[in-house]
Write a protein that holds these residues in place. Structure first.
Motif, PDB file in Angstrom:
ATOM      1  N   LYS A  64      -2.151  27.689  47.873  1.00 36.51           N
ATOM      2  CA  LYS A  64      -1.900  29.150  48.010  1.00 36.51           C
ATOM      3  C   LYS A  64      -0.965  29.221  48.972  1.00 36.51           C
ATOM      4  O   LYS A  64      -0.324  30.548  49.479  1.00 36.51           O
ATOM      5  CB  LYS A  64      -3.367  30.141  48.534  1.00 36.51           C
ATOM      6  CG  LYS A  64      -3.792  30.862  48.594  1.00 36.51           C
ATOM      7  CD  LYS A  64      -5.078  31.647  48.462  1.00 36.51           C
ATOM      8  CE  LYS A  64      -4.879  33.255  49.441  1.00 36.51           C
ATOM      9  NZ  LYS A  64      -6.342  33.223  49.415  1.00 36.51           N
ATOM     10  N   LEU A  65      -1.210  28.817  49.963  1.00 42.18           N
ATOM     11  CA  LEU A  65      -0.264  28.479  51.465  1.00 42.18           C
ATOM     12  C   LEU A  65       1.132  28.251  51.016  1.00 42.18           C
ATOM     13  O   LEU A  65       1.755  28.494  51.418  1.00 42.18           O
ATOM     14  CB  LEU A  65      -1.337  27.216  52.160  1.00 42.18           C
ATOM     15  CG  LEU A  65      -1.991  27.784  53.093  1.00 42.18           C
ATOM     16  CD1 LEU A  65      -2.651  26.447  54.125  1.00 42.18           C
ATOM     17  CD2 LEU A  65      -2.334  28.807  54.060  1.00 42.18           C
ATOM     18  N   LEU A  66       1.280  27.289  49.720  1.00 38.24           N
ATOM     19  CA  LEU A  66       2.821  26.933  49.827  1.00 38.24           C
ATOM     20  C   LEU A  66       2.889  28.186  48.414  1.00 38.24           C
ATOM     21  O   LEU A  66       4.251  28.425  49.135  1.00 38.24           O
ATOM     22  CB  LEU A  66       2.477  25.216  48.335  1.00 38.24           C
ATOM     23  CG  LEU A  66       2.309  24.355  49.278  1.00 38.24           C
ATOM     24  CD1 LEU A  66       2.238  23.322  47.922  1.00 38.24           C
ATOM     25  CD2 LEU A  66       3.468  24.359  49.732  1.00 38.24           C
ATOM     26  N   LYS A  67       2.349  28.801  48.007  1.00 36.11           N
ATOM     27  CA  LYS A  67       2.915  30.102  47.229  1.00 36.11           C
ATOM     28  C   LYS A  67       3.083  30.812  48.366  1.00 36.11           C
ATOM     29  O   LYS A  67       3.956  31.692  48.309  1.00 36.11           O
ATOM     30  CB  LYS A  67       1.577  30.538  46.493  1.00 36.11           C
ATOM     31  CG  LYS A  67       2.523  31.553  45.805  1.00 36.11           C
ATOM     32  CD  LYS A  67       3.068  31.238  44.443  1.00 36.11           C
ATOM     33  CE  LYS A  67       3.522  32.383  43.479  1.00 36.11           C
ATOM     34  NZ  LYS A  67       4.772  32.579  42.273  1.00 36.11           N
ATOM     35  N   GLY A  68       2.084  31.323  49.586  1.00 36.69           N
ATOM     36  CA  GLY A  68       2.302  32.508  50.347  1.00 36.69           C
ATOM     37  C   GLY A  68       4.182  31.623  50.832  1.00 36.69           C
ATOM     38  O   GLY A  68       4.909  32.648  51.379  1.00 36.69           O
TER      39      GLY A  68
END
Length: 189
Positions: free
Chosen positions: A9-13
């Motif tokens: 999720k952080l990588l996507k953000g």
């Protein structure tokens, strides 16, 4: 699994230019990565530079990276940077002692590529007994703590430590002198 989902999720953000996602990744991993590097390179400034380079690269490649598991990716990046540091700088006697490399007469200026060293290590790891190999891989390649491994495999922390010690002893005894630099990559705690 929640940790991996959170990281994805952080990588996507981050891919969507969310600075707070990048900061969250930095806050979550930078200290552990620094300590990991500092276990081998006892130079604070060099370690800080290594960590900074890794995070600069992570941000710069945020739209093209295809990272599926962030923690192993980051620790592998640190290993690669440490190898490059040692390849590009001559080893001091203190470095060799710290890495438990006994024969300092080997030619450390060889131009071995990281991938070759990694393959040498993996070939030797493949020769370990199944359970020992599994625990070693969880520890060194997936960067799990002894406690995490013990919980996952439902064994004692001491049993994990014993298997890792057994694996390291096997690798030390079976690596050839010209491969001794590879020990630096596998002995990182």
């Amino acid at each position: 699994m929640k940790m991996i989902a959170d990281d994805l999720k952080l990588l996507k953000g981050m891919e969507e230019d969310d600075n707070s996602s990048f900061k969250a990744i930095y806050d979550k991993y930078s200290k552990a990565l620094f300590l990991y590097a500092h276990n081998v390179i006892k130079d604070r400034a060099v370690c800080e530079d290594i960590i900074q380079e890794i995070f600069i690269s992570l941000w710069a490649k945020r739209k093209t990276n295809k990272i599926t598991s962030l923690k192993p990716y980051l620790f592998q990046a640190v290993k690669f940077k440490i190898f490059n540091h040692f390849r590009d700088n001559k080893f001091s006697r203190e470095d060799l002692t710290r890495l438990n490399i006994i024969d300092v007469s080997m030619n450390v200026s060889q131009k071995l590529e990281y991938s070759e060293l990694d393959q040498i290590i993996r070939d030797h790891v493949a020769k370990l007994p199944k359970r020992c190999r599994h625990i070693f891989v969880l520890s060194r390649y997936h960067h799990k703590t002894n406690k995490e491994i013990a919980e996952e495999l439902e064994i004692s922390v001491q049993a994990v430590k014993n298997q890792i010690s057994k694996a390291l002893a096997f690798l030390r005894n079976n690596l050839q002198l010209e491969e001794a630099i590879a020990i630096a990559l596998i002995l990182l705690n």
